[in-house]
Motif scaffolding. Structure first.
Motif, short mmCIF file in Angstrom:
data_model
loop_
_atom_site.label_atom_id
_atom_site.label_comp_id
_atom_site.label_asym_id
_atom_site.label_seq_id
_atom_site.Cartn_x
_atom_site.Cartn_y
_atom_site.Cartn_z
N ALA A 94 0.68 -1.04 0.02
CA ALA A 94 -0.11 0.00 0.00
C ALA A 94 0.96 1.34 -0.05
CB ALA A 94 -0.89 0.03 1.36
N LEU A 95 1.88 1.20 0.95
CA LEU A 95 2.88 2.50 0.88
C LEU A 95 3.54 2.63 -0.64
CD1 LEU A 95 4.24 2.20 4.38
CD2 LEU A 95 2.57 3.59 3.66
N ALA A 96 3.86 1.48 -1.20
CA ALA A 96 4.23 1.48 -2.54
C ALA A 96 3.49 2.35 -3.48
CB ALA A 96 4.90 0.10 -2.94
N ALA A 97 2.28 1.77 -3.32
CA ALA A 97 1.18 2.40 -4.18
C ALA A 97 0.98 3.92 -4.06
CB ALA A 97 -0.02 1.73 -4.32
N VAL A 98 1.18 4.32 -2.73
CA VAL A 98 0.85 5.81 -2.43
C VAL A 98 2.32 6.61 -2.79
CG1 VAL A 98 0.86 7.22 -0.47
CG2 VAL A 98 -0.54 5.31 -0.50
N ALA A 99 3.30 5.95 -2.69
CA ALA A 99 4.72 6.63 -2.89
C ALA A 99 4.73 6.93 -4.55
CB ALA A 99 5.97 5.77 -2.67
N LEU A 100 4.37 5.64 -5.35
CA LEU A 100 4.59 5.75 -6.56
C LEU A 100 3.33 7.04 -7.30
CD1 LEU A 100 4.86 2.01 -8.04
CD2 LEU A 100 6.59 3.89 -8.09
N ALA A 101 2.18 6.80 -6.79
CA ALA A 101 1.24 7.88 -7.12
C ALA A 101 1.78 9.30 -6.77
CB ALA A 101 -0.11 7.61 -6.24
N TRP A 102 2.40 9.58 -5.60
CA TRP A 102 3.00 10.79 -5.66
C TRP A 102 4.33 11.10 -6.50
CZ3 TRP A 102 8.03 12.57 -4.47
CH2 TRP A 102 8.26 13.68 -4.03
N VAL A 103 4.90 10.17 -6.80
CA VAL A 103 5.88 10.28 -7.97
C VAL A 103 5.33 10.75 -9.06
CG1 VAL A 103 7.69 9.21 -9.16
CG2 VAL A 103 7.86 8.79 -6.74
N THR A 104 4.43 10.08 -9.68
CA THR A 104 3.76 10.24 -10.91
C THR A 104 3.02 11.55 -10.95
OG1 THR A 104 1.62 9.13 -10.19
CG2 THR A 104 3.43 7.92 -11.48
N SER A 105 2.49 12.09 -9.72
CA SER A 105 1.83 13.35 -9.83
C SER A 105 3.15 14.47 -9.80
CB SER A 105 1.13 13.58 -8.61
OG SER A 105 1.85 13.81 -7.33
N LYS A 106 4.27 14.23 -9.74
CA LYS A 106 5.37 15.11 -9.81
C LYS A 106 6.18 15.22 -10.72
CE LYS A 106 4.58 16.95 -5.52
NZ LYS A 106 3.97 18.13 -5.39
N SER A 107 6.31 13.93 -11.61
CA SER A 107 6.95 13.80 -12.82
C SER A 107 6.31 13.14 -13.96
CB SER A 107 8.31 12.86 -12.31
OG SER A 107 8.98 12.75 -13.39
N ILE A 108 6.20 13.96 -15.14
CA ILE A 108 5.60 13.34 -16.29
C ILE A 108 6.33 12.17 -16.74
CG2 ILE A 108 5.24 14.00 -18.59
CD1 ILE A 108 4.55 16.85 -17.88
N LYS A 109 7.68 12.15 -16.87
CA LYS A 109 8.44 11.12 -17.23
C LYS A 109 8.27 9.72 -16.38
CE LYS A 109 12.26 13.76 -19.17
NZ LYS A 109 13.88 13.85 -19.36
N ALA A 110 8.17 9.83 -15.15
CA ALA A 110 8.04 8.60 -14.36
C ALA A 110 6.29 8.14 -14.54
CB ALA A 110 8.16 9.16 -12.92
N ARG A 111 5.65 9.30 -14.64
CA ARG A 111 4.23 8.81 -14.98
C ARG A 111 4.11 8.04 -16.26
NH1 ARG A 111 0.84 14.16 -15.91
NH2 ARG A 111 1.83 14.59 -13.75
N ARG A 112 4.83 8.14 -17.52
CA ARG A 112 4.82 7.75 -18.63
C ARG A 112 5.28 6.24 -18.38
NH1 ARG A 112 3.81 10.05 -23.36
NH2 ARG A 112 3.37 12.10 -23.48
N VAL A 113 6.41 6.14 -17.74
CA VAL A 113 6.96 4.97 -17.32
C VAL A 113 6.09 4.00 -16.37
CG1 VAL A 113 9.11 3.42 -16.21
CG2 VAL A 113 9.23 5.65 -17.47
N ILE A 114 5.62 4.45 -15.36
CA ILE A 114 4.67 3.61 -14.42
C ILE A 114 3.41 3.32 -15.06
CG2 ILE A 114 3.81 3.62 -12.23
CD1 ILE A 114 5.99 5.41 -11.44
N GLU A 115 2.74 4.41 -15.45
CA GLU A 115 1.29 4.47 -15.83
C GLU A 115 0.94 3.97 -17.48
OE1 GLU A 115 -0.91 7.67 -14.76
OE2 GLU A 115 -0.65 7.53 -12.60
N GLY A 116 2.16 4.07 -18.25
CA GLY A 116 2.14 3.94 -19.59
C GLY A 116 1.69 5.33 -20.30
N PHE A 117 1.53 5.05 -21.57
CA PHE A 117 1.09 6.19 -22.32
C PHE A 117 0.17 6.05 -23.57
CE2 PHE A 117 5.18 4.45 -23.71
CZ PHE A 117 4.92 4.35 -25.06
N PRO A 118 -0.78 6.70 -24.12
CA PRO A 118 -1.60 6.56 -25.19
C PRO A 118 -1.16 5.95 -26.05
CG PRO A 118 -2.03 8.72 -23.99
CD PRO A 118 -0.65 8.22 -23.66
N LEU A 119 -1.88 5.03 -27.10
CA LEU A 119 -1.36 4.87 -28.29
C LEU A 119 -2.35 5.09 -29.42
CD1 LEU A 119 0.08 1.12 -27.53
CD2 LEU A 119 1.55 3.18 -28.22
N VAL A 120 -2.01 5.45 -30.34
CA VAL A 120 -3.12 5.58 -31.55
C VAL A 120 -3.28 4.57 -32.34
CG1 VAL A 120 -3.65 7.18 -33.54
CG2 VAL A 120 -2.61 8.25 -31.45
#
Length: 244
Positions: free
Chosen positions: A78-104
């Protein structure tokens, strides 16, 4: 015999206590991780969710009186999920790596085969998703995009999209949320007070729609114009199943 019965009952009570403890732990951890776990799950959120669920099940049936280890593992995830959510909210690059990015997947009438392969989708699965979302003819689509959470967003062509009042230059009244004033035969006093009405007014409204008392009402809603819609309790079953 009495001793065996006592041991069995003790074991059962211990499992019940652990099960309740795991439920409480999942509830607290889900609140900690936020509603994002239930709505817009990324692949990592999905993995975290099922892992915590598996650990909770193991904790509920742990008979070695060592529930601290699975509980600790649940908290770590749970703490890992919270930490990653915080990281993705601060960094667009980390967001793309962790959450993925849209594909046309589709654009201007052209299907992108490489993007379909990258998304692990074949054409048949793509067409199925189109039909599920109401598009039986993909020639009516302008763009289809696979989002990071695994869902496909569709943009229909301008001539095939639904007509809106603004297209016809019409001005329409804004819709607002309705208040549930009766649920399962019980008056929701706070909601009724929010509408600016009282129980006497409500009884008159439901009586006009065929309800003798509030217990006869399964659901009653009230909109911003004080229009009450009543759904009576119907006990009989539907004679025919139209979905077969």
């Amino acid at each position: 015999i009495f001793r065996r019965f006592h041991e069995a009952m003790t074991e059962i009570l211990y499992i019940i206590a652990l099960s309740l403890g795991s439920i409480i732990a999942i509830f607290v951890l889900t609140k900690l991780m936020g509603y994002r776990q239930m709505s817009q799950m990324s692949m990592f959120d999905y993995i975290i969710g099922i892992t915590i669920g598996s650990i909770a099940a193991e904790m509920a049936t742990s008979l070695e009186e060592n529930f601290i280890q699975p509980l600790t593992a649940m908290i770590v995830y749970a703490l890992a999920a919270v930490a990653l959510a915080w990281v993705t909210s601060k960094s667009i690059k980390a967001r793309r790596v962790i959450e993925g990015f849209p594909l046309v997947l589709l654009n201007h009438g052209e299907l992108y085969r490489q993007n379909l392969k990258k998304a692990k989708l074949d054409v048949t699965e793509f067409l199925e998703q189109c039909r599920v979302n109401g598009y039986f003819d993909i020639s009516k689509l302008e763009t289809a995009i696979l989002e990071g959470n695994g869902k496909i967003s569709f943009l229909p062509k301008a001539e095939d999209r639904p007509l809106t009042p603004s297209d016809m230059q019409l001005t329409v009244a804004q819709d607002y949320m309705v208040a549930n004033v009766i649920l399962d035969g019980k008056i929701m006093e706070g909601n009724l007070k929010h509408t600016g009405n009282d129980e006497k007014w409500l009884h008159a409204q439901i009586k006009a729609q065929g309800a003798k008392k509030t217990e006869d009402v399964l659901l009653a809603t009230c909109d911003a114009a004080n229009k009450v819609t009543v759904y009576l309790k119907v006990n009989q079953k539907e004679a025919k199943d139209v979905l077969i």
